[in-house]
Structure formats: structure tokens, C-alpha cells
Design an enzyme around this catalytic site. Sequence first.
Site, PDB file in Angstrom:
ATOM      1  N   ARG A 168       0.815  -1.227   0.000  1.00  0.00           N
ATOM      2  CA  ARG A 168       0.000   0.000   0.000  1.00  0.00           C
ATOM      3  C   ARG A 168       0.842   1.268   0.000  1.00  0.00           C
ATOM      4  O   ARG A 168       0.349   2.337  -0.350  1.00  0.00           O
ATOM      5  CB  ARG A 168      -1.009  -0.028   1.138  1.00  0.00           C
ATOM      6  CG  ARG A 168      -2.120  -1.047   0.850  1.00  0.00           C
ATOM      7  CD  ARG A 168      -3.117  -1.100   1.949  1.00  0.00           C
ATOM      8  NE  ARG A 168      -2.486  -1.436   3.202  1.00  0.00           N
ATOM      9  CZ  ARG A 168      -2.838  -2.416   4.001  1.00  0.00           C
ATOM     10  NH1 ARG A 168      -3.861  -3.172   3.694  1.00  0.00           N
ATOM     11  NH2 ARG A 168      -2.197  -2.647   5.113  1.00  0.00           N
TER      12      ARG A 168
ATOM     13  N   GLU B  29       3.699 -10.419  13.326  1.00  0.00           N
ATOM     14  CA  GLU B  29       2.999 -11.022  14.452  1.00  0.00           C
ATOM     15  C   GLU B  29       2.823 -12.523  14.243  1.00  0.00           C
ATOM     16  O   GLU B  29       2.689 -13.282  15.187  1.00  0.00           O
ATOM     17  CB  GLU B  29       1.608 -10.391  14.623  1.00  0.00           C
ATOM     18  CG  GLU B  29       1.602  -8.897  14.788  1.00  0.00           C
ATOM     19  CD  GLU B  29       1.653  -8.134  13.471  1.00  0.00           C
ATOM     20  OE1 GLU B  29       0.799  -8.336  12.602  1.00  0.00           O
ATOM     21  OE2 GLU B  29       2.591  -7.337  13.306  1.00  0.00           O
TER      22      GLU B  29
END
Length: 180
Positions: free
Chosen positions: A67, A104
Site C-alpha cells: 500500500r 505477528e
Amino acid sequence: MADPELQLVARRIRSFPDFPVPGVLFRDISPLLKDPAAFRASIGLLARHLRQTHGGDIDYVVGLDSRGFLFGPSLAQELGLGCVLVRKRGKLPGPTVSASYTLEYGKAELEIQRDALEPGQKVVVVDDLLATGGTMRAACELLSQLQAEVLECVSLVELASLRGRERLAPVPFFSLLQFD
């Protein structure tokens, strides 16, 4: 938040609770991308910050996969600069340098073409959102391998409670919008 442009940008960020997993509040930029005035305002606000902070000292804007590719080229054009891409592993042709980082949920790797920048060139790194800072930190490490000078990292949105800006130190960081 008195700036009408900033208010316009903020109104185009929506939240989705429990996405992609329970307990996560996802900040979605899709409505911003659909609204030409809001997108233009976001680019203008980032450009204004960079002009005020760095004047004409920036050589390139570096956009992060994926992005950051939406904001990087537009920001570079607004500043009259070129844009350099940092991609996920295996997406760039030719000789590359890479840096791995922890997510994560696992590990990932970023790459940049070895000849993308010359030593000493000054860059600003841009992405849509800063969370834990892992991707942006890896990008800074990549740019350091090429001996580029990272003047600052910027994003549209910052998830402040995740303290990603701390992982970027000593590189300065700026965001238009901050959420907990």
C-alpha cells in the site's frame, strides 16, 4: 483537528473490529482511495510536512510494498521527485539486497534493487500505516545497506498503542492520523 483537509482524510478512514482476527481493530483506507479529494488532501498534507521539514533536500521517495505503492508515487510526483520501490522477496528483477523482519504471525523479507540508489542519496520512506514498525524498520535497514540516508519515515495512519515509531529510532517519524 482544525485543518479541514485533515478532517476530510480522517473521515475517510473506517474501522472494522475483529479483523483479520478477534481483538484487532482494522483501519481501512479503501474509502480514502475512492474519494479523489480525500486522497489528494492526504498527498498534499504529507508533501507540505516534508517540504517544511526537509525543504529541497530529499532525492527520492521510497514506497513500501504494497500500500506504500499507492502513496509513494503520488507523493513523489507532488514533490517533483522519483519513487523507488521496496518489495516483498522475489518480486524484483536483477541483483537485490534484502532484509528480513518479524511479523505477528511469522517472518517476511523485503528487497530493493542493488542499483536503486547511490550512496549518500537522501530518501523519505512512505507507507499507508505504521503498526509495530517491523516493515518500516526493515526498509530502513535495506536503505542503510545501500548507504542511503533516511531523512524520515511517514505514513497516513499510525497505531500509536503499538509503539512502532520507537522501533524506527533514531529515524524521525511522522503520521497524519494517530489511533490507539
